[in-house]
Design an enzyme around this catalytic site. Structure first.
Site, short mmCIF file in Angstrom:
data_model
loop_
_atom_site.label_atom_id
_atom_site.label_comp_id
_atom_site.label_asym_id
_atom_site.label_seq_id
_atom_site.Cartn_x
_atom_site.Cartn_y
_atom_site.Cartn_z
N ASN A 88 0.68 -1.24 0.02
CA ASN A 88 0.00 0.06 -0.07
C ASN A 88 0.86 1.21 0.00
O ASN A 88 0.85 2.02 -1.00
CB ASN A 88 -0.77 0.02 1.26
CG ASN A 88 -2.00 -0.85 1.02
OD1 ASN A 88 -1.95 -2.00 0.91
ND2 ASN A 88 -3.14 -0.46 1.15
N THR A 126 -6.89 8.84 8.79
CA THR A 126 -7.63 8.77 10.10
C THR A 126 -7.32 9.61 11.26
O THR A 126 -6.35 10.01 11.50
CB THR A 126 -7.42 7.26 10.53
OG1 THR A 126 -7.82 6.49 9.24
CG2 THR A 126 -8.35 6.86 11.68
N SER A 132 -14.39 6.21 10.22
CA SER A 132 -15.31 5.88 9.03
C SER A 132 -16.04 7.15 8.44
O SER A 132 -16.75 6.85 7.38
CB SER A 132 -16.36 5.06 9.50
OG SER A 132 -15.78 3.77 9.91
N ILE A 158 -1.53 5.74 11.93
CA ILE A 158 -0.88 5.82 10.81
C ILE A 158 0.25 5.18 10.71
O ILE A 158 1.18 5.33 11.34
CB ILE A 158 -0.60 7.36 10.52
CG1 ILE A 158 -1.70 8.26 10.97
CG2 ILE A 158 -0.13 7.65 9.30
CD1 ILE A 158 -3.00 7.90 10.05
N ARG A 270 -1.84 -34.11 11.92
CA ARG A 270 -1.83 -34.31 13.40
C ARG A 270 -2.77 -35.83 13.54
O ARG A 270 -3.97 -35.68 13.07
CB ARG A 270 -2.81 -33.19 13.71
CG ARG A 270 -3.27 -33.18 15.01
CD ARG A 270 -2.42 -32.91 16.18
NE ARG A 270 -2.70 -32.69 17.58
CZ ARG A 270 -2.06 -33.02 18.73
NH1 ARG A 270 -0.54 -33.23 18.49
NH2 ARG A 270 -2.40 -32.57 19.68
N GLN A 281 -14.69 -35.80 9.39
CA GLN A 281 -15.85 -34.88 8.48
C GLN A 281 -15.87 -33.47 9.14
O GLN A 281 -15.90 -32.50 8.42
CB GLN A 281 -17.07 -35.63 9.09
CG GLN A 281 -18.14 -35.17 7.82
CD GLN A 281 -19.56 -35.43 7.98
OE1 GLN A 281 -19.93 -35.83 9.07
NE2 GLN A 281 -20.47 -35.59 6.97
N GLU A 365 -8.83 0.57 5.22
CA GLU A 365 -9.43 0.86 3.81
C GLU A 365 -10.87 0.60 3.98
O GLU A 365 -11.56 0.43 2.77
CB GLU A 365 -8.86 0.07 2.58
CG GLU A 365 -7.97 1.07 1.98
CD GLU A 365 -6.77 1.30 2.49
OE1 GLU A 365 -6.22 1.36 3.67
OE2 GLU A 365 -5.73 1.62 1.58
N GLY A 366 -11.59 1.07 5.04
CA GLY A 366 -13.10 0.91 5.08
C GLY A 366 -13.54 -0.28 5.90
O GLY A 366 -13.36 -1.43 5.17
C1 LIG Z 1 -2.95 -1.36 12.60
C2 LIG Z 1 -3.96 -0.26 11.88
C3 LIG Z 1 -3.21 0.24 10.61
C4 LIG Z 1 -3.81 1.51 10.23
N1 LIG Z 1 -3.13 2.40 9.18
C5 LIG Z 1 -3.77 3.36 8.66
C6 LIG Z 1 -3.16 4.37 7.87
O1 LIG Z 1 -1.73 4.10 7.86
N2 LIG Z 1 -3.54 5.52 7.28
C7 LIG Z 1 -5.15 5.76 7.75
O2 LIG Z 1 -5.41 6.88 7.49
N3 LIG Z 1 -5.86 4.84 8.81
C8 LIG Z 1 -5.12 3.98 9.08
N4 LIG Z 1 -5.85 2.96 10.01
C9 LIG Z 1 -7.04 3.38 10.44
C10 LIG Z 1 -8.34 2.63 9.68
O3 LIG Z 1 -8.51 3.09 8.27
C11 LIG Z 1 -9.60 2.80 10.65
O4 LIG Z 1 -9.33 2.07 11.85
C12 LIG Z 1 -10.76 2.64 9.82
O5 LIG Z 1 -11.07 3.42 8.92
C13 LIG Z 1 -11.89 2.55 11.17
O6 LIG Z 1 -11.97 3.74 11.75
P1 LIG Z 1 -12.05 3.75 13.29
O7 LIG Z 1 -11.03 2.70 13.84
O8 LIG Z 1 -11.85 5.29 13.86
O9 LIG Z 1 -13.39 3.09 13.62
P2 LIG Z 1 -14.82 3.83 13.77
O10 LIG Z 1 -15.06 4.95 12.53
O11 LIG Z 1 -15.04 4.60 15.02
O12 LIG Z 1 -15.96 2.70 13.33
C14 LIG Z 1 -16.08 1.92 14.38
C15 LIG Z 1 -17.15 0.70 13.90
O13 LIG Z 1 -18.36 1.47 13.71
C16 LIG Z 1 -18.76 1.11 12.42
N5 LIG Z 1 -19.31 2.04 11.82
C17 LIG Z 1 -19.08 3.30 11.43
N6 LIG Z 1 -19.92 4.13 10.78
C18 LIG Z 1 -21.07 3.17 10.61
C19 LIG Z 1 -21.96 3.56 9.62
N7 LIG Z 1 -22.47 4.51 8.99
N8 LIG Z 1 -22.86 2.30 9.57
C20 LIG Z 1 -22.45 1.14 10.18
N9 LIG Z 1 -21.40 0.95 11.10
C21 LIG Z 1 -20.55 1.86 11.25
C22 LIG Z 1 -17.44 0.55 11.54
O14 LIG Z 1 -17.69 -0.35 10.69
C23 LIG Z 1 -16.73 -0.08 12.84
O15 LIG Z 1 -16.94 -1.40 12.75
C24 LIG Z 1 -5.27 1.96 10.46
C25 LIG Z 1 -5.82 0.94 11.44
C26 LIG Z 1 -5.34 0.07 12.17
C27 LIG Z 1 -6.10 -0.69 13.15
#
Ligand SMILES: Cc1cc2nc3c(=O)[nH]c(=O)nc-3n(C[C@H](O)[C@H](O)[C@H](O)COP(=O)(O)OP(=O)(O)OC[C@H]3O[C@@H](n4cnc5c(N)ncnc54)[C@H](O)[C@@H]3O)c2cc1C
Length: 396
Positions: A88, A126, A132, A158, A270, A281, A365-366
């Protein structure tokens, strides 16, 4: 319709397999032990062309296209998932976004070094307020002062931000607006004061390939490092996520295949009650379901690469591939955990490691809920997932 891999693709996959075994796997072991990012190995893979398939030869790429990106990402992730992050950050979201949206001088200055692994990238979208809804929750600001922007705020999760030499970061030049107020910048953290990246401790993930909280305290970014126009940042970030969904789907596919390979080998070896557990099965049902999920995910990932290679919009294909590859990988990890029994928890076996990476990619990525919304709105006719023309430069 032809489902066979071309001889070129077979040769590429074999070359990547060799590099993973000879360079990436030994480097990852040392890096993990020492908690140190394996810069030299990333540069060796970059020099060998692992990150350059989506780029023309004029900037140091191999011009093999997006189907090749998918195949390489799958192979890298199957054999050493930590290096999957580079697919990426060295191969797609960071350099491809600069290539597609940047001026010629920006492309020449940053892209060849990123895809060769000589400089480390990042993609900082993020924020702590929630990934999200990145535009709605964006609090990081960029205020114009003369020929510079002054950035303040913070980012969350990040990846590579503590190693980054040149990467993308999104901030609001007009905080009164939502998506229309976001602007993209190319940051060079090593030479910019006021930038700090603190690694986040995450159990089950690598100590060498880290994700961090980033803090920006009056970071000055020259105007020439703005990518695109003011207010174009959100559009830029969304195109980047579409490229990223190809690599993330393929990385999930690689991990699902790795779980299947490990679980099959273990089930054959195993012996319980006088027979290999692979003869029972219940274990066969787990293996059968995982096999079909992996194959179906592979077809969706190939279709995504194929659509992108045609230069067409691929939002629909990207959402479906990411959503299903995530499901297939999580299922494969659960099946492997069941087949390995107690040994799934032992560090000597790879199940925990694969599961950690799958959980991470599931969100990256979502999240699945976000993909499901995109897919359902498209199917119901509320919002065409392929309504945006792709932004793709083919030459320089
Ligand atoms: C190890 C790691 C590396 C990462 N690297 C990067 C990076 O390099 N750059 C970067 O920019 N980001 C990065 N991310 C961030 C990642 O993209 C976010 O974690 C992700 O977009 C979700 O955001 P959040 O964790 O804030 O969750 P939130 O947005 O708080 O969401 C929490 C939950 O609520 C659900 N939700 C949110 N909105 C809705 C909706 N409208 N309807 C239904 N459900 C919903 C989501 O599906 C999720 O299950 C990284 C994350 C991790 C864990």
């Amino acid at each position: 319709m032809d489902f066979t891999l071309s001889p070129d693709f077979v040769a590429t996959r074999e070359a990547v397999e060799r590099l993973m075994v000879e360079v990436a796997q030994p480097a990852a072991k040392i890096a993990e032990r020492e908690g140190r990012f394996p810069r030299e190995a990333v540069a060796r893979l970059g020099e060998a062309g692992v990150f350059g398939a989506a780029f023309p030869e004029s900037v140091g790429g191999s011009a093999q296209g997006f189907q090749a990106v998918g195949l390489i990402s799958e192979t890298v992730s199957r054999l050493e998932p930590g290096f999957g992050y580079c697919m990426n950050l060295q191969g797609m979201t960071c350099p491809l976004t600069i290539f597609n949206w940047g001026r010629e001088d920006q492309i020449r200055r940053f892209v060849p070094d990123l895809i060769r692994g000589r400089r480390i990238g990042m993609f900082a979208l993020t924020e702590p307020g929630g990934g999200s809804d990145p535009a709605g929750n964006m609090r990081t600001t960029a205020k114009k002062r003369g020929d510079r922007y002054v950035l303040n705020g913070s980012k969350m999760f990040i990846t590579f931000s503590d190693e980054c030499d040149a990467g993308l970061l999104f901030a609001k030049t007009d905080p009164s607006l939502g998506a229309g107020g976001v602007t993209a910048f190319i940051l060079e953290p090593k030479t910019m004061k006021g930038y700090r990246a603190d690694p986040i401790s995450m159990s089950g993930l690598s100590r060498a390939f880290r994700s961090c909280a980033v803090f920006l305290d009056d970071v000055e970014v020259p105007e020439e490092n703005r990518l695109g126009e003011e207010g174009e940042g959100f559009k830029i970030s969304m195109t980047a996520l579409e490229y990223g969904r190809l690599t993330v789907s393929a990385r999930l596919l690689g991990l699902a295949q790795a779980c299947l390979d490990a679980a099959s080998a273990y089930a054959r070896e195993r012996v319980i009650r006088g027979q290999p557990i692979g003869r029972t099965q219940s274990v066969q049902q787990l293996i059968a379901d995982t096999t079909v999920n992996v194959e179906a995910a592979r077809l969706l990932v190939r279709r995504l690469g194929w659509t992108m290679d045609k230069g067409e919009a691929a939002g629909r294909e990207a959402a479906q591939a990411k959503y299903f590859a995530s499901f297939a990988a999580r299922h494969a990890a659960d099946a492997a955990a069941e087949i390995f029994g107690g040994y799934a928890l032992a560090d000597e076996y790879p199940v925990r490691k694969f599961t950690g990476y799958i959980d991470m990619l599931n969100m990256g990525e979502g999240a699945p809920a976000v993909q499901r919304t995109l897919i359902a709105e498209d199917t119901l006719g509320y919002k065409d997932a392929n309504r945006h023309a792709p932004r793709r430069r083919t030459s320089l």
